[in-house]
Each structure stands twice: as C-alpha cells, then as structure tokens.
Design a protein around this motif. Structure first.
Motif, PDB file in Angstrom:
ATOM      1  N   ALA A 191      37.691  45.263  33.662  1.00 34.76           N
ATOM      2  CA  ALA A 191      36.928  45.217  34.908  1.00 34.76           C
ATOM      3  C   ALA A 191      35.508  45.726  34.701  1.00 34.76           C
ATOM      4  CB  ALA A 191      37.637  46.043  35.983  1.00 34.76           C
ATOM      5  N   ALA A 242      33.550  43.112  32.710  1.00 36.38           N
ATOM      6  CA  ALA A 242      33.319  41.927  33.540  1.00 36.38           C
ATOM      7  C   ALA A 242      32.157  42.178  34.490  1.00 36.38           C
ATOM      8  CB  ALA A 242      34.573  41.565  34.321  1.00 36.38           C
ATOM      9  N   ASP A 243      32.126  43.371  35.091  1.00 38.41           N
ATOM     10  CA  ASP A 243      31.043  43.710  36.013  1.00 38.41           C
ATOM     11  C   ASP A 243      29.700  43.780  35.281  1.00 38.41           C
ATOM     12  OD1 ASP A 243      30.240  44.768  38.778  1.00 38.41           O
ATOM     13  OD2 ASP A 243      29.474  46.323  37.433  1.00 38.41           O
ATOM     14  N   TYR A 263      28.549  40.286  34.193  1.00 35.87           N
ATOM     15  CA  TYR A 263      28.135  39.495  35.355  1.00 35.87           C
ATOM     16  C   TYR A 263      26.760  39.947  35.841  1.00 35.87           C
ATOM     17  CZ  TYR A 263      28.129  37.393  40.000  1.00 35.87           C
ATOM     18  OH  TYR A 263      27.783  36.667  41.129  1.00 35.87           O
ATOM     19  N   LEU A 312      33.364  34.713  36.284  1.00 35.09           N
ATOM     20  CA  LEU A 312      34.166  34.356  37.452  1.00 35.09           C
ATOM     21  C   LEU A 312      35.391  33.535  37.058  1.00 35.09           C
ATOM     22  CD1 LEU A 312      31.273  33.388  39.896  1.00 35.09           C
ATOM     23  CD2 LEU A 312      32.653  35.474  39.964  1.00 35.09           C
ATOM     24  N   LEU A 337      38.192  35.726  35.425  1.00 35.57           N
ATOM     25  CA  LEU A 337      38.868  36.776  36.203  1.00 35.57           C
ATOM     26  C   LEU A 337      40.375  36.568  36.354  1.00 35.57           C
ATOM     27  CD1 LEU A 337      36.238  37.537  39.011  1.00 35.57           C
ATOM     28  CD2 LEU A 337      36.906  39.015  37.092  1.00 35.57           C
ATOM     29  N   VAL A 392      42.719  42.877  36.016  1.00 34.02           N
ATOM     30  CA  VAL A 392      41.741  43.651  36.779  1.00 34.02           C
ATOM     31  C   VAL A 392      42.160  43.876  38.228  1.00 34.02           C
ATOM     32  CG1 VAL A 392      39.823  42.902  35.318  1.00 34.02           C
ATOM     33  CG2 VAL A 392      40.411  41.557  37.348  1.00 34.02           C
ATOM     34  N   GLY A 410      37.628  42.672  40.699  1.00 32.38           N
ATOM     35  CA  GLY A 410      36.605  41.647  40.571  1.00 32.38           C
ATOM     36  C   GLY A 410      36.155  41.038  41.884  1.00 32.38           C
ATOM     37  N   TYR A 416      41.245  33.071  41.252  1.00 34.68           N
ATOM     38  CA  TYR A 416      41.109  34.498  41.560  1.00 34.68           C
ATOM     39  C   TYR A 416      40.755  34.736  43.028  1.00 34.68           C
ATOM     40  CZ  TYR A 416      39.852  39.415  41.021  1.00 34.68           C
ATOM     41  OH  TYR A 416      39.800  40.785  41.148  1.00 34.68           O
TER      42      TYR A 416
END
Length: 223
Positions: free
Chosen positions: A74, A77-78, A81, A93, A96, A101, A105, A128
């Motif tokens: 997570a 990914a953040d 992004y 995206l 996800l 996570v 997300g 997601y």
C-alpha cells in the motif's frame, strides 16, 4: 487477472532480461521499485498486449513489479501513484486488485475519478472499485457517462447498478434532451435495463411507461 497471466503476456517484451532483473531486485530490495517502475515503459514497451485486452506492456510490467514486493504494498502503491505520470498512475490503479492492500488504495481511486483523464477514470473503475461505497461508485459511473468512457469497462456495472443510479441517469438524459444533446448508447441501454427491472416488479403498466420513456429519449436524440 493473476501475476502469472501478466508474466505470460509479457513474453517477448523488448528487454525481458531487464524485467527479470527488476523483479528479483524488488523482491529483495523493495525500495528499488522507485527506480525500476518509471523505466518500465522504455525497457518493456508501451504496446497493447493481445493476450490481455485493455493492458499495455508497461502497465503489465509495472503491475508485476508491485506484486513482487515482499511487503509495504500500500505504501509503495501510494508513493508511485503520487510521483508518477499518467501512465504510471494507470498501472498502479490496474495493479490494486492484485495487491494485499485491503481498502488502503481507495483514496487513489477518488483522486483518479476527480481528474478529467478518461483513461485514469476508466482504470479507477476496474475490479478494485468494489471498495468504493455506493454513492461514490454511482458518481463515478455518472462521470463515465459525462466523459463518454465506455461502461463496458466498468467492473460489475450490472450487479451494482441500482434504482438510485437509474434516477441519476434519467436526470442526465432529461438535461441533455432539453439541451438538444445525446446520451451515449451504452448509458441509454443501462438505464433501460434498470427501468426494466423496476417495471418487472411494478407490473405491465411499468413496461408501458418504460417504452414511452425510451421512445422520448430516442426521439430527442434523433431530433
């Protein structure tokens, strides 16, 4: 979609040795993903993948890099992004649903849906999006209609669409009719399916009303 399917679809990418090296590095040194992730487009290509409709090579490679992380999915990914360009954000995206996570997300979906980038909005409405609450999901679908994003790409649209969405779509159809503008065909079809379900419950009179409503919409669009 699974990591194995992504990997199989990427056979023959321009630089498979680079991808293998990157995946091994990320698995042992997670922080290296911030270096490999942006390079995936240049090293793996940006072409469509016939084996994975809707995916490009760089998106699949970046999704694999995220799945290769041993932890902190997570967080990375953040970070990726927030720091990424539009292509990198789409990859996050799309990845996800493959990551452990939970709902972490969801803020990324909200951010994507607020943009005017049709490809980002479409990516946010993938599998997601099941984590979006009903109100946010309905607004996202309505935005797809506004932006002419094909509803066929909205995951679980028939399962999640409800009476409230039907009211929203009908309101938009009325606004566009008054302005002499058209509704996308897929939005009209979705509204018809929703009103058909309500008419089945209401009885034969509802079917007559539905037919009249569809006739009015079509007449307005043909005018």
């Amino acid at each position: 979609m699974t990591p194995d399917q992504l990997r199989a679809a990427l056979r023959g990418v321009p630089d498979p040795d680079w991808l293998d090296t990157a995946l091994r590095a990320v698995a042992t040194e997670p922080a290296t993903i911030t270096r490999f992730f942006p390079a995936a487009g240049r090293r793996c290509g940006r072409h469509d993948l016939p084996a994975l409709p809707g995916w490009t090579a760089d998106e699949a490679a970046r999704a694999l890099l995220l799945t290769a992380l041993p932890t902190d999915h997570a967080r990375y990914a953040d970070v990726l992004y927030q720091q990424g360009d539009a292509a990198e954000r789409r990859a996050v995206l799309k990845a996800l649903p493959l990551l452990p996570v939970g709902t972490a997300g969801v803020p990324l979906l909200h951010d994507a849906i607020r943009t005017n980038d049709t490809r980002l909005v479409a990516a946010a409405l993938g599998p997601y999006a099941r984590h979006l609450d009903p109100a946010a999901w309905r607004q996202a679908v309505l935005k797809c209609v506004f932006m002419a994003v094909p509803l066929a790409g909205v995951a679980d649209v028939d399962a999640r669409a409800d009476g409230e969405l039907a009211v929203m779509l009908a309101g938009l159809a009325a606004e566009r009719q008054a302005a002499g503008r058209t509704m996308p065909d897929d939005a009209i079809d979705l509204l018809d399916r929703l009103t058909a379900g309500r008419a089945t419950i209401a009885g034969p009179a509802g079917g007559s009303d539905r037919a009249d409503a569809r006739s009015d919409r079509l007449s307005a669009q043909e005018a």
